[in-house]
Design an enzyme around this catalytic site. Structure first.
Site, PDB file in Angstrom:
ATOM      1  N   THR A   1       8.837   5.744  10.290  1.00  0.00           N
ATOM      2  CA  THR A   1       9.908   5.595  11.123  1.00  0.00           C
ATOM      3  C   THR A   1      10.771   3.963  11.005  1.00  0.00           C
ATOM      4  O   THR A   1      11.771   4.024  10.907  1.00  0.00           O
ATOM      5  CB  THR A   1       9.459   5.560  12.818  1.00  0.00           C
ATOM      6  OG1 THR A   1       8.765   6.806  12.846  1.00  0.00           O
ATOM      7  CG2 THR A   1      10.711   5.290  13.565  1.00  0.00           C
TER       8      THR A   1
ATOM      9  N   SER B   1       0.823  -1.215  -0.127  1.00  0.00           N
ATOM     10  CA  SER B   1       0.025  -0.008   0.030  1.00  0.00           C
ATOM     11  C   SER B   1       0.908   1.153  -0.036  1.00  0.00           C
ATOM     12  O   SER B   1       0.619   2.152  -0.910  1.00  0.00           O
ATOM     13  CB  SER B   1      -1.138   0.215   1.066  1.00  0.00           C
ATOM     14  OG  SER B   1      -1.781  -1.044   0.994  1.00  0.00           O
TER      15      SER B   1
ATOM     16  N   TYR C   1      -6.889  -2.652  -7.467  1.00  0.00           N
ATOM     17  CA  TYR C   1      -6.712  -2.322  -6.089  1.00  0.00           C
ATOM     18  C   TYR C   1      -5.104  -2.329  -5.888  1.00  0.00           C
ATOM     19  O   TYR C   1      -4.371  -2.928  -6.263  1.00  0.00           O
ATOM     20  CB  TYR C   1      -6.828  -3.508  -5.381  1.00  0.00           C
ATOM     21  CG  TYR C   1      -6.559  -3.369  -3.595  1.00  0.00           C
ATOM     22  CD1 TYR C   1      -7.768  -2.990  -2.917  1.00  0.00           C
ATOM     23  CD2 TYR C   1      -5.390  -3.557  -3.104  1.00  0.00           C
ATOM     24  CE1 TYR C   1      -7.485  -2.660  -1.486  1.00  0.00           C
ATOM     25  CE2 TYR C   1      -4.946  -3.334  -1.909  1.00  0.00           C
ATOM     26  CZ  TYR C   1      -5.830  -2.942  -0.722  1.00  0.00           C
ATOM     27  OH  TYR C   1      -5.799  -2.530   0.325  1.00  0.00           O
TER      28      TYR C   1
ATOM     29  N   ASP D   1       1.832  -2.985 -10.855  1.00  0.00           N
ATOM     30  CA  ASP D   1       1.621  -3.328  -9.211  1.00  0.00           C
ATOM     31  C   ASP D   1       1.726  -5.071  -9.226  1.00  0.00           C
ATOM     32  O   ASP D   1       1.042  -5.617  -9.570  1.00  0.00           O
ATOM     33  CB  ASP D   1       0.239  -2.804  -8.806  1.00  0.00           C
ATOM     34  CG  ASP D   1       0.065  -3.163  -7.526  1.00  0.00           C
ATOM     35  OD1 ASP D   1       0.645  -4.030  -6.945  1.00  0.00           O
ATOM     36  OD2 ASP D   1      -0.813  -2.519  -6.668  1.00  0.00           O
TER      37      ASP D   1
END
Length: 451
Positions: free
Chosen positions: A302, A119, A145, A245
């Site tokens: 992070t 994603s 998607y 993708d």
């Protein structure tokens, strides 16, 4: 802890927004292509957890790499450089064929974005394309998607069609479906889709075109042969970026290392996720340096690129290459699809009845879609039957999920054996007949109706 106790605790603790359930499975352990529930019952898994467990469960090579990395962490992200991240990026650059500039004949300099999932890899690639080109429009496909949040979500056709807010600059075009052509014949559907892409490109304001080489969550559609080649030629002929993708279907699963290689194309950007981490969260985008380098520090997570997940990904890639998994999946996929087509043609032990409900068998390698229909004469979608077949398969010891309204998505761990495949085919045969005979009730399947 019992099956019932775990179901009750899950209901009281886990947020509903992240529950996509097809049956009340309560698993305790896993090994290779098998899962074992809290009662000790064994299941053949045809999901690989949406392909995230591409090498199966508890793979020794991955587990060892993770344990070694965890024992001496050099930080937990990319703000401090560490070798595993660099090695993984270098390995991906080696595995993804490079693009060559048409004018100069020189290879395009590339970089790798490392993230947590497919994603954010797709989201970053799309956002960087806008920033690098100064253009806003994104061409994507209906029922597609590309991610669960951000720009990736808002250009995902299947999510927009389900209520997500579309990006105002997104253009959605039909994805040609050989089993259900949207514009007359298959050839006319391909021509129509490409014509709509061309119309969008003519506007001169398209930053990127995003495509899945197999439309997975939108119904497991394998495009007609030649479509991706024509799309790539069209898009790249305009000088527009093409993003493929590969998050769900790539990395040896399709009988080649990358699904797009079936068409012999070279995308500008390739996105990975799911199976790359061997069960741990990681995603990646490989693309031109002029796209992925700017703006600096504009895609910060992070712990993205941390030493643990990158170690797992390195072990996965080493295993896929050294074990010739593309060759393995090509052979196993042929065996699996041959057995399913045998059911479709009237084979099996249930007097050939299941074949009357199998409309189509399609795929590459261990990317297989089995479309269920009300009858072969009409090929009408059999959504209710599909839900009950999945539930009955779970009862019979085989796990599978569905996409679209009526397609079983068969994407087992790549370590599955022919014996497991034969067991799964027999269960599919019986489950279709049992579901058609009313063995599964509406009350049973109601709480677990997936999408």
């Amino acid at each position: 802890m019992t099956h019932e106790e775990l179901i009750a605790r899950d209901a009281a603790a886990i947020a509903g927004v992240e529950k996509l359930r097809f049956f009340p499975a309560t698993m305790a352990t896993g090994a290779r292509a098998h899962l074992t529930d809290v009662n000790g019952r064994d299941y053949v898994d045809l999901t690989a957890t949406w392909t995230a467990a591409g090498l199966g469960y508890g793979h020794r090579r991955v587990a060892q790499a993770v344990a070694e990395a965890m024992a001496g962490q050099p930080g937990s992200g990319l703000s401090i450089m560490h070798e595993n991240a660099v090695l993984l990026a270098e390995r991906l650059l080696e595995l993804v064929p490079e693009r060559v500039e048409s004018g100069t004949g020189e290879a395009v300099e590339r970089r790798v974005y490392l993230g947590h999932a497919g994603s954010d890899a797709c989201d970053v690639a799309l956002r960087c394309a806008r920033a690098a080109t100064g253009k806003r429009r994104v061409v994507a496909f209906q029922h597609s998607y590309h991610g669960g949040f951000g720009l990736a979500q808002s250009v995902s056709g299947v999510l927009v069609e389900g209520g997500a807010v579309p990006d105002p600059d997104a253009v959605f075009v039909p994805y040609p479906n050989p089993f259900r052509p949207h514009a007359g014949t298959i050839e006319e559907s391909v021509d129509d889709a490409l014509a709509q892409v061309s119309t969008a490109l003519d506007g001169g304001d398209v930053a990127i075109v995003a495509v899945e080489p197999i439309l997975s969550d939108g119904g497991f559609v394998v495009p007609p042969a030649g479509f991706l080649r024509r799309l790539a030629d069209l898009v790249q002929g305009y000088g527009v970026l093409l993003m493929v993708d590969e998050v769900k279907m790539g990395l040896a699963r399709p009988g080649l290392m990358h699904t797009y290689q079936h068409e012999g194309i070279t995308p500008d950007i390739v996105c990975f996720g799911k199976s790359l981490g061997g069960g741990l969260p990681i995603g990646a985008a490989v693309g031109p340096a002029w796209v992925l380098n700017e703006p600096p520090a504009s895609a910060l997570l992070t712990m993205a690129g941390n030493s643990i997940c990158t170690a797992a990904a390195l072990a996965v890639l080493d295993e896929l290459v050294e074990g010739d998994y593309p060759g393995r999946t090509a052979q196993l996929g042929q065996h699996f699809m041959s057995g399913l087509r045998g059911l479709q043609e009237g084979g099996g032990v249930q007097n050939g009845r299941s074949g009357g409900y199998i409309g189509d068998v399609r795929g590459h390698g261990l990317c297989i879609g089995l479309e269920l229909v009300q009858d072969r004469a009409s090929n009408a979608e059999a959504a209710d039957l599909t839900r009950k077949v999945i539930y009955r398969m779970w009862q019979l010891g085989v796990l599978v999920f569905s996409v679209g309204e009526n397609v079983l998505e068969i994407t087992p761990p790549l370590v599955i054996t022919e014996a497991d495949i034969d067991r799964a085919i027999a269960v599919i045969d019986q489950a279709i007949c049992d579901a058609a005979d009313g063995v599964v009730t509406d009350e049973e399947v109601g709480p677990y109706s997936g999408w």
